[in-house]
Scaffold this motif. Structure first.
Motif, PDB file in Angstrom:
ATOM      1  N   ASP A  82       0.858  -1.173   0.000  1.00 15.48           N
ATOM      2  CA  ASP A  82       0.000   0.000   0.000  1.00 15.48           C
ATOM      3  C   ASP A  82       0.902   1.233   0.000  1.00 15.48           C
ATOM      4  O   ASP A  82       1.326   1.715   1.056  1.00 15.48           O
ATOM      5  N   GLU A  84       0.311   4.331  -0.746  1.00 17.57           N
ATOM      6  CA  GLU A  84      -0.284   5.505  -0.090  1.00 17.57           C
ATOM      7  C   GLU A  84       0.091   5.508   1.386  1.00 17.57           C
ATOM      8  O   GLU A  84       0.523   6.528   1.928  1.00 17.57           O
ATOM      9  N   ASP A  88       2.526   8.099   3.324  1.00 12.20           N
ATOM     10  CA  ASP A  88       1.977   8.790   4.497  1.00 12.20           C
ATOM     11  C   ASP A  88       2.878   8.593   5.714  1.00 12.20           C
ATOM     12  O   ASP A  88       3.102   9.527   6.490  1.00 12.20           O
ATOM     13  N   THR A 106      -0.541  14.459  -4.315  1.00 15.03           N
ATOM     14  CA  THR A 106      -0.757  13.361  -5.249  1.00 15.03           C
ATOM     15  C   THR A 106      -0.243  13.833  -6.600  1.00 15.03           C
ATOM     16  O   THR A 106      -0.583  14.929  -7.055  1.00 15.03           O
ATOM     17  N   PRO A 112       1.084   8.592  -5.039  1.00 15.40           N
ATOM     18  CA  PRO A 112       1.305   9.369  -3.819  1.00 15.40           C
ATOM     19  C   PRO A 112       2.676  10.037  -3.854  1.00 15.40           C
ATOM     20  O   PRO A 112       3.630   9.489  -4.396  1.00 15.40           O
TER      21      PRO A 112
END
Length: 156
Positions: A82, A84, A88, A106, A112
């Protein structure tokens, strides 16, 4: 990737030399060490391999013969990661350090992206790529003055 390269180039605009003793190779070392620090913010269990490019190019800074060294690293990650969440996590790790400016975005392709910047170490663009199998770390060093006997068009 073109969008990231353009964003990286734009980061150098208006930046000046902070350390008059910084050399091209010192600047390169700072940028590459920073890439390694970014990798440390990526969970070890998803990293399959790391390809740090041995050479980079120079971007203009404000002032005659002032440049930043720009390079990059590709982090190959486990399938079905993942990205994203990973981006993060990187953004969160750096946002807790007050000397870093962190911008989470983005990219135009939907990938991302986080931009990390600190005057003493330059900046980094960290992006999950479209194919979702790699994380790209693009770096640029603090500005330095390039001696007259070196060409800004070389690969260092």
């Amino acid at each position: 990737m073109v969008a990231l390269t353009l964003a990286l180039t734009a980061c150098g605009t208006g930046v000046t030399v902070e350390d008059p003793d910084l050399t091209l190779y010192g600047a390169k070392a700072i940028a590459q060490e920073g890439e390694t620090e970014v990798i440390a913010a990526i969970p070890e269990h998803i990293v399959r391999s790391v390809d740090q490019r041995p050479t980079g190019s120079l971007l203009s800074c404000t002032g005659e013969r002032n440049y930043q060294w720009a390079g990059g690293t590709t982090v190959h990650v486990a399938p079905d990661t993942d990205l994203e969440a990973v981006i993060d996590d990187v953004a969160h790790a750096y946002s807790e350090q007050p000397e870093w400016e962190v911008t989470r975005e983005t990219a135009t392709d939907g990938a991302p992206l986080v931009t990390l910047y600190r005057v003493t170490t330059g900046g980094y663009l960290v992006s999950g790529e479209e194919d979702r199998s790699t994380i790209e770390i693009y770096s640029f060093s603090p500005c330095f003055h390039l001696p007259d006997d070196m060409t800004p068009h070389g690969s260092y």
